[in-house]
Scaffold this motif. Structure first.
Motif: not given
Length: 154
Positions: A133-134, A140-142
């Motif tokens: 993921r960093g 941020s996911t999507g």
């Protein structure tokens, strides 16, 4: 880990689980309050507890109040530490822009979740190890924006 934990309590009405398997026990108002649109209020529950070391309680919103009336908790989840012995009070917020909401004595206003918690040893380091993921966060996911827009969400 035990399936139950004994928690000494002083309360006019102890929190109760509505259904078997529920994570949260209902907290009820010990005072009547009118929340005008956009207003917040600290609402007493009359509940005082003595959590054992290694446990914390978390005060979370009731989904029905949020969905139907826009009532939520300002500092959700509210944390009750094991050493706290005062009354559990709930910082409610009326997010509805037009309608006031009346809370009566005995109304269910929040849920209390008791959980074991670990003490953490924070170990200073110069760099953190990499991960898949960093540093991406805040949707941020999507999220479909540009890399620049995504960066603004950090």
């Amino acid at each position: 880990m035990p399936e139950t934990v004994d928690v000494p309590i002083v309360a006019p009405e102890p929190p109760a689980y509505a259904h078997p398997g529920d994570a949260g026990a209902d907290l009820v108002a010990a005072e009547a309050v009118r929340l005008e649109p956009g207003q917040r209020a600290l609402v007493g529950t009359g509940v005082r507890i003595a959590l054992p070391d290694g446990y914390a309680a978390f005060v979370v919103p009731r989904s029905g109040l949020a969905a139907r009336h826009g009532i939520t908790i300002v500092n959700s989840p509210g944390t009750v530490d094991a050493g706290y012995r005062g009354e559990i009070r709930v910082a409610l917020l009326n997010t509805d822009a037009e309608e006031a909401y009346d809370i009566a004595v005995g109304d269910r206003i929040a849920q209390l979740i008791v959980m074991p918690v670990l003490r953490t040893n924070f170990v200073p380091v110069a760099e953190l190890p990499d991960s898949v993921r960093g540093q991406d966060g805040f949707g941020s996911t999507g999220y479909q924006g540009t890399p620049e827009q995504k960066g603004a969400l950090r």
